[in-house]
Design a protein around this motif. Sequence first.
Motif, PDB file in Angstrom:
ATOM      1  N   LEU A  11       0.824  -1.212   0.000  1.00 30.36           N
ATOM      2  CA  LEU A  11       0.000   0.000   0.000  1.00 30.36           C
ATOM      3  C   LEU A  11       0.855   1.257   0.000  1.00 30.36           C
ATOM      4  N   LEU A  12       1.949   1.233   0.750  1.00 31.44           N
ATOM      5  CA  LEU A  12       2.820   2.404   0.785  1.00 31.44           C
ATOM      6  C   LEU A  12       3.566   2.583  -0.536  1.00 31.44           C
ATOM      7  N   GLU A  13       3.852   1.474  -1.208  1.00 34.78           N
ATOM      8  CA  GLU A  13       4.529   1.553  -2.512  1.00 34.78           C
ATOM      9  C   GLU A  13       3.592   1.982  -3.631  1.00 34.78           C
ATOM     10  N   ARG A  44      -0.818   0.681  13.263  1.00 29.24           N
ATOM     11  CA  ARG A  44       0.366   1.507  13.070  1.00 29.24           C
ATOM     12  C   ARG A  44       0.191   2.925  13.612  1.00 29.24           C
ATOM     13  N   LEU A  45      -1.021   3.483  13.505  1.00 30.66           N
ATOM     14  CA  LEU A  45      -1.233   4.878  13.892  1.00 30.66           C
ATOM     15  C   LEU A  45      -1.942   5.036  15.233  1.00 30.66           C
ATOM     16  N   GLY A  46      -2.704   4.043  15.638  1.00 31.22           N
ATOM     17  CA  GLY A  46      -3.438   4.126  16.902  1.00 31.22           C
ATOM     18  C   GLY A  46      -2.572   4.487  18.093  1.00 31.22           C
ATOM     19  N   PRO A  47      -1.402   3.867  18.218  1.00 25.66           N
ATOM     20  CA  PRO A  47      -0.572   4.174  19.387  1.00 25.66           C
ATOM     21  C   PRO A  47      -0.154   5.644  19.499  1.00 25.66           C
ATOM     22  N   ASP A  83       8.905  11.680   9.961  1.00 23.29           N
ATOM     23  CA  ASP A  83       9.528  10.418   9.573  1.00 23.29           C
ATOM     24  C   ASP A  83       9.020  10.015   8.184  1.00 23.29           C
ATOM     25  N   PRO A  84       9.895   9.611   7.260  1.00 23.14           N
ATOM     26  CA  PRO A  84       9.436   9.258   5.899  1.00 23.14           C
ATOM     27  C   PRO A  84       8.359   8.165   5.872  1.00 23.14           C
ATOM     28  N   VAL A  85       8.502   7.117   6.674  1.00 24.30           N
ATOM     29  CA  VAL A  85       7.471   6.070   6.710  1.00 24.30           C
ATOM     30  C   VAL A  85       6.202   6.617   7.343  1.00 24.30           C
ATOM     31  N   GLY A  86       6.362   7.439   8.363  1.00 26.90           N
ATOM     32  CA  GLY A  86       5.194   8.066   8.989  1.00 26.90           C
ATOM     33  C   GLY A  86       4.416   8.918   8.005  1.00 26.90           C
ATOM     34  N   ARG A  87       5.124   9.649   7.154  1.00 26.43           N
ATOM     35  CA  ARG A  87       4.466  10.482   6.140  1.00 26.43           C
ATOM     36  C   ARG A  87       3.682   9.612   5.156  1.00 26.43           C
ATOM     37  N   TYR A  99      -3.673  18.411   5.305  1.00 26.94           N
ATOM     38  CA  TYR A  99      -2.383  19.050   5.587  1.00 26.94           C
ATOM     39  C   TYR A  99      -1.266  18.003   5.729  1.00 26.94           C
ATOM     40  N   PHE A 100      -1.477  17.005   6.567  1.00 28.02           N
ATOM     41  CA  PHE A 100      -0.412  16.040   6.842  1.00 28.02           C
ATOM     42  C   PHE A 100      -0.351  14.904   5.822  1.00 28.02           C
ATOM     43  N   GLY A 101      -1.499  14.496   5.279  1.00 23.96           N
ATOM     44  CA  GLY A 101      -1.525  13.318   4.430  1.00 23.96           C
ATOM     45  C   GLY A 101      -1.461  13.575   2.952  1.00 23.96           C
TER      46      GLY A 101
END
Length: 194
Positions: free
Chosen positions: A19-21, A61-64, A102-106, A164-166
């Motif tokens: 999905l990220l790729e 991945r994002l809940g925490p 963070d690149p993966v976070g973005r 903004y962020f996504g």
Amino acid sequence: MNDDLSTRQKLLTVAERLLLESGFDAVSVRAINAAAGMNPASVHYHFGSKEALVAALLEDRLGPIWRERLDTALARRREGWMPSIAELIDVVVDPLAELAADPVGRLRLNLLARVVLGGREQAWSAQWFVFDPWVELLLAVRPELSEREAAGRWGLAFTLILEYFGDPLSATPRDRHIPVTTLKSFVAAGLVQQ
């Protein structure tokens, strides 16, 4: 770890990479199963659908990043704490700003924005992915609002924050030239405006 949990984790890990790729629309259930070396029905067996797998992935991945801050805010509210609008916005925005560094976070934020703002129904199970706790906190500050209006304001706020962020219209998020403080000001204005 039991086999079902390890299979679920493997599917989540492979799905995230794909999905990220390639993005949500370009990745099929068949591709996820094949890349994981699983039976063609594994995603459906363990998650029910691609949408449910993506919801589980994003929550995992994002809940925490919100869990502790939101749980703390709700516990403090139940003890009588009256949050300010700025404090509520910090609970939402600050963890996303950290993740965006963070690149993966973005990329995860981009996937979240594309899924949520794309209008795809998700089977969220974690409270930090639904409006109820956010509405409860906003109503503590703005008790004159109806629950519906508080939810609507958060809906607009989260749309702006995810945009903004996504950067959901882009395959990968671009650098923003608008400071986070400006974003927070706009969100605050929308939540408090009479």
